[in-house]
Design an enzyme around this catalytic site. Structure first.
Site, PDB file in Angstrom:
ATOM      1  N   ASP A  13       0.778  -0.631   0.369  1.00 48.74           N
ATOM      2  CA  ASP A  13       0.094  -0.097  -0.126  1.00 48.74           C
ATOM      3  C   ASP A  13       0.950   1.101   0.106  1.00 48.74           C
ATOM      4  O   ASP A  13       2.249   0.787   0.087  1.00 48.74           O
ATOM      5  CB  ASP A  13      -1.099  -0.067   1.164  1.00 48.74           C
ATOM      6  CG  ASP A  13      -1.899   1.571   1.310  1.00 48.74           C
ATOM      7  OD1 ASP A  13      -2.643   1.836   0.849  1.00 48.74           O
ATOM      8  OD2 ASP A  13      -1.897   1.672   2.832  1.00 48.74           O
ATOM      9  N   ASP A  15      -0.051   5.262   1.134  1.00 46.21           N
ATOM     10  CA  ASP A  15      -0.663   6.332   1.453  1.00 46.21           C
ATOM     11  C   ASP A  15      -0.314   5.379   3.102  1.00 46.21           C
ATOM     12  O   ASP A  15      -1.478   4.713   3.537  1.00 46.21           O
ATOM     13  CB  ASP A  15      -1.651   6.578   1.744  1.00 46.21           C
ATOM     14  CG  ASP A  15      -1.371   8.405   0.281  1.00 46.21           C
ATOM     15  OD1 ASP A  15      -0.130   8.355   0.034  1.00 46.21           O
ATOM     16  OD2 ASP A  15      -2.410   8.267  -0.117  1.00 46.21           O
TER      17      ASP A  15
END
Length: 211
Positions: A13, A15
């Site tokens: 991932d 952010d």
């Protein structure tokens, strides 16, 4: 897969996992919410767990979704240029240490913004970025992670997902992958292992990936 086996691929991932953009995201969503007379904090809580189109449908169901998206795009493109954010400690070193072609980014954002932010923070970008346009359903659906595995030619059980958010961890678990969470106070119900920081997880990620 257990924590003692090796993964062929690592799916990150962005952010909250590799990059700290929380203040920017809060500010951007507060601005967006203000245009529609909504509470910024409440909208941000929804945005944390859904793709933008799903956020609009939940918080502003009567608004024109194309108009909502156009405003968000404008705010995010501006943020790429003027926002203040940093890579988490150890992120750049970790990504550079992984074997080329053995890792990818899986994000609910858009690839051109990820590349712009990575360029500003010195993070390397892999050839594969699975973004919001790549799948019909975003996290917590397993679709984004399954798409990344397919494009890498990897079996799901040979993939390690590194996430910070419950919805992302749920997506990775549903995809049949090993899930480790970082940068949060504690594990989510869907994480196999948890580390308080990305830096703490980095040596384990490298060992797990066989790098």
């Amino acid at each position: 897969m257990t924590g003692h086996e090796s993964a062929d691929f690592v799916l990150f991932d962005v952010d909250g996992t590799l990059m700290n953009a929380i203040a920017n995201q809060r500010r951007m969503w507060a601005t967006w919410a203000g245009r529609y007379g909504l509470d910024g904090d409440a909208v941000y809580e929804v945005a944390l767990r859904t793709r933008p189109v799903d956020t609009f449908a939940e918080v502003a169901p009567d608004a024109d979704p194309d108009e909502c998206l156009a405003l968000l795009h404008a705010l995010e493109d501006e943020d790429v240029q003027i926002g203040t954010y940093d890579a988490f400690a150890g992120a750049a070193e970790l990504l550079r240490a992984l074997r080329p072609g053995s890792w990818a980014l899986v994000t609910s954002n858009y690839e051109h913004r990820v590349r712009g932010r990575f360029a500003r923070t010195g993070l390397p970008v892999p050839p594969l970025v699975v973004d919001a346009t790549a799948v019909a359903e975003g996290k917590p659906s397993p679709a984004p992670y399954l798409r990344a595995a397919s494009l890498l030619g990897a079996r799901p059980e040979r993939c390690l997902v590194v996430e910070d958010a419950p919805s992302g961890a749920r997506a990775g678990r549903a995809a049949g992958m090993t899930v480790w969470t970082v940068n949060s106070p504690g594990p989510t119900p869907d994480s196999h292992r948890h580390f308080p920081t990305l830096a703490a997880a980095a040596p384990e990620i490298l060992a797990f990936s066989g790098a």
